[in-house]
Write an enzyme that holds these catalytic residues in place. Structure first.
Site, short mmCIF file in Angstrom:
data_model
loop_
_atom_site.label_atom_id
_atom_site.label_comp_id
_atom_site.label_asym_id
_atom_site.label_seq_id
_atom_site.Cartn_x
_atom_site.Cartn_y
_atom_site.Cartn_z
N HIS A 104 -31.64 -47.15 -6.99
CA HIS A 104 -32.17 -46.40 -5.85
C HIS A 104 -31.37 -45.10 -5.69
O HIS A 104 -30.16 -45.11 -5.79
CB HIS A 104 -32.05 -47.24 -4.57
CG HIS A 104 -32.32 -46.48 -3.31
ND1 HIS A 104 -33.59 -46.12 -2.92
CD2 HIS A 104 -31.48 -45.99 -2.37
CE1 HIS A 104 -33.51 -45.45 -1.77
NE2 HIS A 104 -32.24 -45.35 -1.42
N HIS A 136 -36.78 -40.82 -10.89
CA HIS A 136 -35.73 -39.85 -10.60
C HIS A 136 -35.04 -39.20 -11.80
O HIS A 136 -34.12 -38.42 -11.60
CB HIS A 136 -34.64 -40.52 -9.74
CG HIS A 136 -35.16 -41.03 -8.44
ND1 HIS A 136 -35.66 -40.21 -7.45
CD2 HIS A 136 -35.29 -42.30 -7.99
CE1 HIS A 136 -36.06 -40.95 -6.44
NE2 HIS A 136 -35.85 -42.22 -6.73
N LYS A 174 -46.23 -38.50 -2.21
CA LYS A 174 -44.88 -38.85 -1.76
C LYS A 174 -44.27 -37.62 -1.12
O LYS A 174 -44.39 -36.51 -1.64
CB LYS A 174 -44.04 -39.33 -2.94
CG LYS A 174 -42.67 -39.85 -2.53
CD LYS A 174 -41.92 -40.43 -3.70
CE LYS A 174 -40.54 -40.91 -3.24
NZ LYS A 174 -39.73 -41.39 -4.36
#
Length: 165
Positions: free
Chosen positions: A155, A54, A81
């Site tokens: 996350h 990310h 993805k």
């Protein structure tokens, strides 16, 4: 005195005792470090995984080509993805979301940033989940929602859509 020096050099025990006295504190530190290492490594692995998926501090574009390249480069194309968001900027600012410097509690143990980040969201165009994967890029400045562990992001909540003002 000469006899004592002679005894010291001819007998290994006092030398061994001196070595043990010096090495004992180092051994204790080493053993304590071994106990902490697995936890620290796991934490760092989760944080490194977050950064790999990310984080892109200085993107070379925010178009579809950027997404196609980055998703493949970051190993998210086997299978393709569906959605991935890259956060741009300073990693310290992202980490600050994990505490009160730039974050606030959200729901279910998540943290929401107080300030917006520049992001590029890459969405799979559909079709086969096998490569070659093709992505559509969406640029935005928005708050992010992350899960933290021990002060590190692990996350990114992809489903978070900030409310319109």
């Amino acid at each position: 005195m000469a006899a004592q020096r002679l005894w010291r050099s001819s007998s290994p025990e006092p030398l061994l005792e001196d070595m043990v006295m010096v090495l004992s504190p180092l051994f204790l530190v080493f053993m304590l470090d071994l106990g902490l290492t697995p936890q620290t490594l796991a934490q760092n692995d989760a944080y490194r995984g977050f950064l790999r998926k990310h984080y892109d501090p200085s993107p070379t574009g925010h178009d579809d080509r950027y997404c196609n390249t980055m998703m493949e480069r970051r190993n998210m194309t086997r299978p393709c993805k569906d959605t991935n968001t890259f956060i741009h900027g300073n990693s310290d600012d992202i980490r600050a979301v994990c505490d009160d410097r730039n974050g606030e509690p959200y729901r279910n143990g998540l943290r929401r940033s107080r300030s917006p980040f520049q992001v590029t969201t890459c969405r799979h165009r559909g079709g086969s989940p096998r490569p070659p994967c093709r992505y559509r890029a969406f640029r935005a400045n928005r708050v992010i929602v992350i899960r933290c562990r021990d002060g590190f992001p692990i996350h990114l909540e992809e489903n978070f859509i900030p409310p319109r003002p």
